[in-house]
Motif scaffolding. Structure first.
Motif, PDB file in Angstrom:
ATOM      1  N   GLU A 108       0.797  -1.236   0.000  1.00  0.00           N
ATOM      2  CA  GLU A 108       0.000   0.000   0.000  1.00  0.00           C
ATOM      3  C   GLU A 108       0.825   1.279   0.000  1.00  0.00           C
ATOM      4  O   GLU A 108       0.294   2.360  -0.259  1.00  0.00           O
ATOM      5  N   ARG A 109       2.097   1.181   0.297  1.00  0.00           N
ATOM      6  CA  ARG A 109       2.924   2.384   0.363  1.00  0.00           C
ATOM      7  C   ARG A 109       3.267   2.864  -1.036  1.00  0.00           C
ATOM      8  O   ARG A 109       3.433   2.075  -1.948  1.00  0.00           O
ATOM      9  N   GLY A 110       3.376   4.139  -1.215  1.00  0.00           N
ATOM     10  CA  GLY A 110       3.692   4.703  -2.525  1.00  0.00           C
ATOM     11  C   GLY A 110       2.426   5.126  -3.254  1.00  0.00           C
ATOM     12  O   GLY A 110       1.315   4.763  -2.885  1.00  0.00           O
ATOM     13  N   THR A 111       2.621   5.886  -4.317  1.00  0.00           N
ATOM     14  CA  THR A 111       1.484   6.385  -5.086  1.00  0.00           C
ATOM     15  C   THR A 111       0.904   5.270  -5.949  1.00  0.00           C
ATOM     16  O   THR A 111       1.548   4.254  -6.189  1.00  0.00           O
ATOM     17  N   ARG A 112      -0.296   5.503  -6.419  1.00  0.00           N
ATOM     18  CA  ARG A 112      -0.958   4.527  -7.278  1.00  0.00           C
ATOM     19  C   ARG A 112      -0.123   4.275  -8.537  1.00  0.00           C
ATOM     20  O   ARG A 112       0.117   3.134  -8.925  1.00  0.00           O
ATOM     21  N   ASP A 113       0.340   5.354  -9.184  1.00  0.00           N
ATOM     22  CA  ASP A 113       1.122   5.218 -10.412  1.00  0.00           C
ATOM     23  C   ASP A 113       2.442   4.486 -10.169  1.00  0.00           C
ATOM     24  O   ASP A 113       2.850   3.637 -10.956  1.00  0.00           O
ATOM     25  N   TYR A 114       3.121   4.830  -9.077  1.00  0.00           N
ATOM     26  CA  TYR A 114       4.384   4.162  -8.759  1.00  0.00           C
ATOM     27  C   TYR A 114       4.151   2.668  -8.568  1.00  0.00           C
ATOM     28  O   TYR A 114       4.903   1.838  -9.081  1.00  0.00           O
ATOM     29  N   ASN A 115       3.112   2.309  -7.821  1.00  0.00           N
ATOM     30  CA  ASN A 115       2.857   0.902  -7.532  1.00  0.00           C
ATOM     31  C   ASN A 115       2.392   0.135  -8.768  1.00  0.00           C
ATOM     32  O   ASN A 115       2.703  -1.045  -8.910  1.00  0.00           O
ATOM     33  N   LYS A 147      -1.241  -1.566  -6.009  1.00  0.00           N
ATOM     34  CA  LYS A 147      -1.694  -1.807  -4.633  1.00  0.00           C
ATOM     35  C   LYS A 147      -3.196  -2.041  -4.551  1.00  0.00           C
ATOM     36  O   LYS A 147      -3.764  -2.110  -3.468  1.00  0.00           O
ATOM     37  N   GLU A 148      -3.857  -2.191  -5.697  1.00  0.00           N
ATOM     38  CA  GLU A 148      -5.316  -2.252  -5.749  1.00  0.00           C
ATOM     39  C   GLU A 148      -5.923  -3.567  -5.271  1.00  0.00           C
ATOM     40  O   GLU A 148      -7.098  -3.608  -4.948  1.00  0.00           O
TER      41      GLU A 148
END
Length: 172
Positions: A108-115, A147-148
């Motif tokens: 879950e850590r980090g931005t949506r785009d990064y993950n 992370k979804e």
């Protein structure tokens, strides 16, 4: 004048329609037969979802090693991952009609785009390793969920470790 033209047009249309035949046709089309649904027989043991080419069969055959795990912000294949992927490759070589998708995931850590990007790199790392072992690339698709789709809920080291993964899923 406009009113007269409009009235003439309406009257002409009415007269034209009055000349249309309004009686029923002499022969009607046949009626459709009534279809009574039949019950589908229960699958026999040879038709169950545990045979070759199913997710259940794959997971059992690879001893649950359909998932490889990654360190934080990493997508390299370590020795434990390599052993799991070698087992997967053996299965895929034994069953050449099976195709799979490698799903990349992140914690879950980090931005949506990064993950999403990290999940894609993880999925591609696993795919490339399988291809390097001789599995044809056209039998392996990849997708990143970032992370979804966490497998473990929680904001601790244990949950994060479970969510940093690449999962191989049979698609047919």
């Amino acid at each position: 004048m406009k009113h007269n033209i409009l009235t003439v047009a309406v009257l002409t249309g009415t007269i034209a329609l009055a000349g249309c035949k309004t009686s029923a046709p002499e022969e009607l089309p046949p009626q459709q037969a009534t279809v009574v649904p039949t019950e589908t027989p229960a699958p026999t043991t040879s038709q169950t979802a545990s045979g070759p080419g199913t997710q259940q069969h794959f997971v059992a055959a690879v001893n649950g090693q359909n998932v490889v795990y990654f360190d934080t912000d990493r997508y390299n294949i370590d020795s434990a991952d390599a052993a799991a992927l070698q087992t997967q490759a053996q299965y895929l070589m034994q069953y050449p009609n099976v195709t799979v998708t490698v799903e990349g995931h992140a914690d879950e850590r980090g931005t949506r785009d990064y993950n999403l990007a990290l999940g894609e790199r993880r999925a591609n790392a696993a795919k490339n390793y399988l291809v390097g072992l001789g599995v044809p690339a056209n039998r392996i698709a990849t997708v990143s969920y970032g992370k979804e789709r966490p497998v473990a809920l929680g904001s601790d080291a244990s949950a994060w470790a479970q969510n940093r993964r690449a999962v191989t899923v049979v698609i047919r």
